[in-house]
Design an enzyme around this catalytic site. Sequence first.
Site, PDB file in Angstrom:
ATOM      1  N   ASP A 100       2.507   2.460   2.373  1.00 18.05           N
ATOM      2  CA  ASP A 100       3.790   2.206   3.047  1.00 18.05           C
ATOM      3  C   ASP A 100       4.847   1.822   2.006  1.00 18.05           C
ATOM      4  O   ASP A 100       5.944   2.386   1.938  1.00 18.05           O
ATOM      5  CB  ASP A 100       3.578   1.051   4.047  1.00 18.05           C
ATOM      6  CG  ASP A 100       4.686   0.932   5.080  1.00 18.05           C
ATOM      7  OD1 ASP A 100       4.615  -0.011   5.890  1.00 18.05           O
ATOM      8  OD2 ASP A 100       5.616   1.755   5.072  1.00 18.05           O
ATOM      9  N   GLY A 124       0.798  -1.235   0.000  1.00 18.28           N
ATOM     10  CA  GLY A 124       0.000   0.000   0.000  1.00 18.28           C
ATOM     11  C   GLY A 124       0.822   1.272   0.000  1.00 18.28           C
ATOM     12  O   GLY A 124       1.859   1.370  -0.651  1.00 18.28           O
ATOM     13  N   THR A 165      -7.745   2.431   5.957  1.00 23.04           N
ATOM     14  CA  THR A 165      -8.899   2.111   5.096  1.00 23.04           C
ATOM     15  C   THR A 165      -8.541   1.151   3.971  1.00 23.04           C
ATOM     16  O   THR A 165      -9.389   0.831   3.132  1.00 23.04           O
ATOM     17  CB  THR A 165      -9.481   3.402   4.480  1.00 23.04           C
ATOM     18  OG1 THR A 165      -8.496   3.983   3.601  1.00 23.04           O
ATOM     19  CG2 THR A 165      -9.895   4.388   5.544  1.00 23.04           C
TER      20      THR A 165
HETATM   21  N1  APR Z   1      -0.873   7.595  -2.214  1.00 23.53           N
HETATM   22  C1  APR Z   1      -1.953   7.873  -1.426  1.00 23.53           C
HETATM   23  N2  APR Z   1      -2.727   6.933  -0.880  1.00 23.53           N
HETATM   24  C2  APR Z   1      -2.417   5.639  -1.147  1.00 23.53           C
HETATM   25  C3  APR Z   1      -1.303   5.261  -1.950  1.00 23.53           C
HETATM   26  C4  APR Z   1      -0.523   6.316  -2.486  1.00 23.53           C
HETATM   27  N3  APR Z   1       0.553   6.064  -3.245  1.00 23.53           N
HETATM   28  N4  APR Z   1      -1.274   3.900  -2.010  1.00 23.53           N
HETATM   29  C5  APR Z   1      -2.322   3.448  -1.302  1.00 23.53           C
HETATM   30  N5  APR Z   1      -3.010   4.486  -0.790  1.00 23.53           N
HETATM   31  C6  APR Z   1      -4.238   4.483   0.012  1.00 23.53           C
HETATM   32  C7  APR Z   1      -5.124   3.274  -0.087  1.00 23.53           C
HETATM   33  O1  APR Z   1      -5.922   3.346  -1.268  1.00 23.53           O
HETATM   34  C8  APR Z   1      -5.951   3.446   1.179  1.00 23.53           C
HETATM   35  O2  APR Z   1      -7.009   4.366   0.932  1.00 23.53           O
HETATM   36  O3  APR Z   1      -3.848   4.522   1.371  1.00 23.53           O
HETATM   37  C9  APR Z   1      -4.967   4.104   2.154  1.00 23.53           C
HETATM   38  C10 APR Z   1      -4.449   3.167   3.241  1.00 23.53           C
HETATM   39  O4  APR Z   1      -4.298   1.859   2.684  1.00 23.53           O
HETATM   40  P1  APR Z   1      -3.040   0.937   3.080  1.00 23.53           P
HETATM   41  O5  APR Z   1      -1.829   1.474   2.427  1.00 23.53           O
HETATM   42  O6  APR Z   1      -3.439  -0.473   2.793  1.00 23.53           O
HETATM   43  O7  APR Z   1      -2.854   1.159   4.655  1.00 23.53           O
HETATM   44  P2  APR Z   1      -3.687   0.591   5.877  1.00 23.53           P
HETATM   45  O8  APR Z   1      -5.077   0.212   5.518  1.00 23.53           O
HETATM   46  O9  APR Z   1      -3.467   1.599   6.960  1.00 23.53           O
HETATM   47  O10 APR Z   1      -2.914  -0.752   6.228  1.00 23.53           O
HETATM   48  C11 APR Z   1      -1.596  -0.648   6.724  1.00 23.53           C
HETATM   49  O11 APR Z   1      -0.719  -2.084   5.040  1.00 23.53           O
HETATM   50  O12 APR Z   1       0.946  -1.596   3.567  1.00 23.53           O
HETATM   51  C12 APR Z   1       0.677  -2.209   4.759  1.00 23.53           C
HETATM   52  O13 APR Z   1       2.707  -1.958   5.998  1.00 23.53           O
HETATM   53  C13 APR Z   1       1.362  -1.531   5.911  1.00 23.53           C
HETATM   54  O14 APR Z   1       0.835  -3.301   7.414  1.00 23.53           O
HETATM   55  C14 APR Z   1       0.503  -1.977   7.054  1.00 23.53           C
HETATM   56  C15 APR Z   1      -0.896  -1.948   6.450  1.00 23.53           C
END
Ligand code: APR
Length: 179
Positions: A37, A35, A125
């Site tokens: 991260d 995601g 989310t």
């Molecule tokens: N820019 C902005 N928003 C983003 C991007 C980006 N490049 N990539 C993803 N997102 C959005 C997703 O669409 C979502 O709406 O960020 C939001 C959070 O999604 P996740 O990245 O899956 O984070 P979260 O739900 O908090 O889960 C965290 O996921 O990646 C792993 O290491 C992380 O274990 C942790 C978990």
Amino acid sequence: MQPFSRIEVILDNITRITADAIVNAANSSLLGGGGVDGAIHRAGGPAILEECRRIVARQGGCETGTAVITTAGKLKAKYVIHTVGPVWNGGTHNERKLLADCYTNSLLLASEFKCKSIAFPNISTGVYRFPKPEAAAIAITTISNYLQHHDDISRVILVCFAEEDFNIVNKAFADAARP
Ligand code: APR
């Protein structure tokens, strides 16, 4: 200045945003993931992970609802603020409070490091499955409450990655900003 006039909602990739601080939706290991991260670590480069490793060596991981700050590496920002959102588990495990704490603790670090602007993704989310409308309402309420008492931060950008999220967050913003 009124809190809501300092908040904006955009549809973009957070790694492209110019702000003093970019917030990462991390996990408690702080060692990267998928995601947003994964996107932030890929775009920011190894300096971010190196600093995360030093933080982990010093304090262990990052507890849900708390935040740590590192360099932004190659990103167009000064800092990355890593915060760990709650995994949605039906709403009976203090998820709402922990999500609000992510926003508050990230903003407190931004103020401490004299950031004037900060960009947030929609924390929890994605993989963590927090219901999007409620997460948006919590984000906007928490951020506007913080800005009510802190005029040092002049710009908070809610960066949505997908059209669906952009529509949900915009609606939550309009509902909250309505006098
Ligand atoms: N820019 C902005 N928003 C983003 C991007 C980006 N490049 N990539 C993803 N997102 C959005 C997703 O669409 C979502 O709406 O960020 C939001 C959070 O999604 P996740 O990245 O899956 O984070 P979260 O739900 O908090 O889960 C965290 O996921 O990646 C792993 O290491 C992380 O274990 C942790 C978990």
